[in-house]
Design a protein around this motif. Structure first.
Motif, PDB file in Angstrom:
ATOM      1  N   LEU A   1       4.819  39.846  73.872  1.00  0.00           N
ATOM      2  CA  LEU A   1       4.771  40.985  72.966  1.00  0.00           C
ATOM      3  C   LEU A   1       3.351  41.148  72.436  1.00  0.00           C
ATOM      4  CD1 LEU A   1       8.006  40.372  70.846  1.00  0.00           C
ATOM      5  CD2 LEU A   1       7.765  41.508  73.057  1.00  0.00           C
ATOM      6  N   SER A   2       2.978  42.395  72.232  1.00  0.00           N
ATOM      7  CA  SER A   2       1.668  42.707  71.661  1.00  0.00           C
ATOM      8  C   SER A   2       1.834  43.658  70.494  1.00  0.00           C
ATOM      9  CB  SER A   2       0.762  43.355  72.716  1.00  0.00           C
ATOM     10  OG  SER A   2       0.586  42.529  73.832  1.00  0.00           O
ATOM     11  N   CYS A   3       0.924  43.563  69.558  1.00  0.00           N
ATOM     12  CA  CYS A   3       0.941  44.475  68.415  1.00  0.00           C
ATOM     13  C   CYS A   3      -0.494  44.777  68.028  1.00  0.00           C
ATOM     14  CB  CYS A   3       1.694  43.855  67.246  1.00  0.00           C
ATOM     15  SG  CYS A   3       1.660  44.857  65.741  1.00  0.00           S
ATOM     16  N   VAL A   4      -0.809  46.053  68.023  1.00  0.00           N
ATOM     17  CA  VAL A   4      -2.152  46.498  67.657  1.00  0.00           C
ATOM     18  C   VAL A   4      -2.105  47.120  66.272  1.00  0.00           C
ATOM     19  CG1 VAL A   4      -4.095  47.951  68.258  1.00  0.00           C
ATOM     20  CG2 VAL A   4      -2.715  46.926  70.065  1.00  0.00           C
ATOM     21  N   ALA A   5      -3.007  46.677  65.425  1.00  0.00           N
ATOM     22  CA  ALA A   5      -3.109  47.240  64.081  1.00  0.00           C
ATOM     23  C   ALA A   5      -4.299  48.186  64.008  1.00  0.00           C
ATOM     24  CB  ALA A   5      -3.273  46.122  63.054  1.00  0.00           C
ATOM     25  N   SER A   6      -4.073  49.333  63.431  1.00  0.00           N
ATOM     26  CA  SER A   6      -5.163  50.279  63.208  1.00  0.00           C
ATOM     27  C   SER A   6      -5.267  50.577  61.719  1.00  0.00           C
ATOM     28  CB  SER A   6      -4.935  51.563  64.002  1.00  0.00           C
ATOM     29  OG  SER A   6      -3.711  52.178  63.617  1.00  0.00           O
ATOM     30  N   GLY A   7      -6.430  51.051  61.317  1.00  0.00           N
ATOM     31  CA  GLY A   7      -6.618  51.384  59.912  1.00  0.00           C
ATOM     32  C   GLY A   7      -7.026  50.212  59.048  1.00  0.00           C
ATOM     33  N   ILE A   8      -7.412  49.090  59.658  1.00  0.00           N
ATOM     34  CA  ILE A   8      -7.886  47.945  58.886  1.00  0.00           C
ATOM     35  C   ILE A   8      -9.371  47.742  59.175  1.00  0.00           C
ATOM     36  CG2 ILE A   8      -5.651  46.838  58.738  1.00  0.00           C
ATOM     37  CD1 ILE A   8      -6.398  45.041  61.005  1.00  0.00           C
ATOM     38  N   THR A   9     -10.068  47.203  58.178  1.00  0.00           N
ATOM     39  CA  THR A   9     -11.522  47.179  58.276  1.00  0.00           C
ATOM     40  C   THR A   9     -12.120  45.779  58.299  1.00  0.00           C
ATOM     41  OG1 THR A   9     -11.697  47.359  55.872  1.00  0.00           O
ATOM     42  CG2 THR A   9     -11.707  49.413  57.137  1.00  0.00           C
ATOM     43  N   ASN A  10     -11.280  44.753  58.234  1.00  0.00           N
ATOM     44  CA  ASN A  10     -11.798  43.396  58.387  1.00  0.00           C
ATOM     45  C   ASN A  10     -10.710  42.514  58.989  1.00  0.00           C
ATOM     46  OD1 ASN A  10     -10.107  42.204  56.283  1.00  0.00           O
ATOM     47  ND2 ASN A  10     -11.401  43.305  54.839  1.00  0.00           N
ATOM     48  N   SER A  11     -11.039  41.274  59.236  1.00  0.00           N
ATOM     49  CA  SER A  11     -10.112  40.371  59.924  1.00  0.00           C
ATOM     50  C   SER A  11      -9.361  39.452  58.968  1.00  0.00           C
ATOM     51  CB  SER A  11     -10.886  39.526  60.939  1.00  0.00           C
ATOM     52  OG  SER A  11     -11.513  40.325  61.898  1.00  0.00           O
ATOM     53  N   ILE A  12      -9.455  39.748  57.680  1.00  0.00           N
ATOM     54  CA  ILE A  12      -8.799  38.879  56.703  1.00  0.00           C
ATOM     55  C   ILE A  12      -7.373  39.363  56.496  1.00  0.00           C
ATOM     56  CG2 ILE A  12      -8.928  37.878  54.398  1.00  0.00           C
ATOM     57  CD1 ILE A  12     -11.919  38.598  54.411  1.00  0.00           C
ATOM     58  N   TYR A  13      -6.504  38.934  57.369  1.00  0.00           N
ATOM     59  CA  TYR A  13      -5.104  39.315  57.274  1.00  0.00           C
ATOM     60  C   TYR A  13      -4.262  38.305  58.042  1.00  0.00           C
ATOM     61  CZ  TYR A  13      -6.385  41.287  61.842  1.00  0.00           C
ATOM     62  OH  TYR A  13      -6.860  41.467  63.123  1.00  0.00           O
ATOM     63  N   THR A  14      -3.016  38.337  57.742  1.00  0.00           N
ATOM     64  CA  THR A  14      -2.027  37.556  58.481  1.00  0.00           C
ATOM     65  C   THR A  14      -1.185  38.514  59.300  1.00  0.00           C
ATOM     66  OG1 THR A  14      -1.915  35.749  56.881  1.00  0.00           O
ATOM     67  CG2 THR A  14       0.025  36.080  58.275  1.00  0.00           C
ATOM     68  N   MET A  15      -0.964  38.171  60.519  1.00  0.00           N
ATOM     69  CA  MET A  15      -0.077  38.967  61.364  1.00  0.00           C
ATOM     70  C   MET A  15       1.003  38.079  61.943  1.00  0.00           C
ATOM     71  SD  MET A  15      -2.413  41.720  63.466  1.00  0.00           S
ATOM     72  CE  MET A  15      -1.027  42.750  63.946  1.00  0.00           C
ATOM     73  N   GLY A  16       2.040  38.696  62.393  1.00  0.00           N
ATOM     74  CA  GLY A  16       3.099  37.896  62.982  1.00  0.00           C
ATOM     75  C   GLY A  16       4.251  38.732  63.470  1.00  0.00           C
ATOM     76  N   TRP A  17       5.340  38.030  63.698  1.00  0.00           N
ATOM     77  CA  TRP A  17       6.546  38.659  64.230  1.00  0.00           C
ATOM     78  C   TRP A  17       7.778  38.152  63.480  1.00  0.00           C
ATOM     79  CZ3 TRP A  17       6.127  42.347  67.984  1.00  0.00           C
ATOM     80  CH2 TRP A  17       4.895  42.424  68.636  1.00  0.00           C
ATOM     81  N   TYR A  18       8.656  39.073  63.239  1.00  0.00           N
ATOM     82  CA  TYR A  18       9.990  38.780  62.743  1.00  0.00           C
ATOM     83  C   TYR A  18      10.976  39.394  63.724  1.00  0.00           C
ATOM     84  CZ  TYR A  18       8.263  37.150  58.208  1.00  0.00           C
ATOM     85  OH  TYR A  18       7.650  36.440  57.211  1.00  0.00           O
ATOM     86  N   ARG A  19      12.221  39.002  63.600  1.00  0.00           N
ATOM     87  CA  ARG A  19      13.236  39.600  64.458  1.00  0.00           C
ATOM     88  C   ARG A  19      14.538  39.757  63.706  1.00  0.00           C
ATOM     89  NH1 ARG A  19      14.344  34.523  68.653  1.00  0.00           N
ATOM     90  NH2 ARG A  19      15.498  33.205  67.182  1.00  0.00           N
ATOM     91  N   ARG A  20      15.335  40.708  64.211  1.00  0.00           N
ATOM     92  CA  ARG A  20      16.663  40.922  63.645  1.00  0.00           C
ATOM     93  C   ARG A  20      17.641  41.106  64.780  1.00  0.00           C
ATOM     94  NH1 ARG A  20      16.921  45.294  59.332  1.00  0.00           N
ATOM     95  NH2 ARG A  20      16.582  43.561  57.904  1.00  0.00           N
ATOM     96  N   ALA A  21      18.588  40.201  64.848  1.00  0.00           N
ATOM     97  CA  ALA A  21      19.651  40.297  65.840  1.00  0.00           C
ATOM     98  C   ALA A  21      20.822  41.064  65.231  1.00  0.00           C
ATOM     99  CB  ALA A  21      20.097  38.904  66.264  1.00  0.00           C
TER     100      ALA A  21
END
Length: 115
Positions: A20-40
């Protein structure tokens, strides 16, 4: 405006792999946490994996050893490689971003695992 666009979901047989891939737009620096959640179906949303700006990772116990989360700061992209998929991994997977004290969510991508 921050937006998250996911890709890579789909159908796979048990034992198979997906990325899986996720691209974030609208952010201006790399100071963030990203990840994945799921719902069955019929279940609450649960953590899959997260990765901080310092590349510290956190995984759900059910996926340890089967999933690898990584990020490309230059592309503002997070990846989730999942191997040895099981039918119980089937769910809608949501990209997550924590940026400047705000949580953002993608629209979700379906992962189907057939036995």
């Amino acid at each position: 405006q921050v937006q998250l666009v996911e890709s890579g979901g789909g159908w796979v047989q048990a034992g198979g792999s997906l990325r899986l891939s996720c691209v974030a737009s609208g952010i201006t620096n790399s100071i963030y946490t990203m990840g994945w959640y799921r719902r069955a179906p019929g279940k609450q949303r649960e953590l899959v994996a997260t990765i901080t700006s310092g590349s510290s990772t956190n995984y759900a116990d059910s996926l340890k050893g089967r999933a690898t989360i990584s990020r490309d700061n230059g592309k503002n992209t997070v990846y989730l490689q999942m191997n040895s998929l099981k039918p119980e991994d089937a769910a809608v997977y949501y990209c997550y971003l924590h940026y400047r004290w705000v949580d953002y969510w993608g629209q979700g991508t379906q992962v189907t695992v057939s036995s």
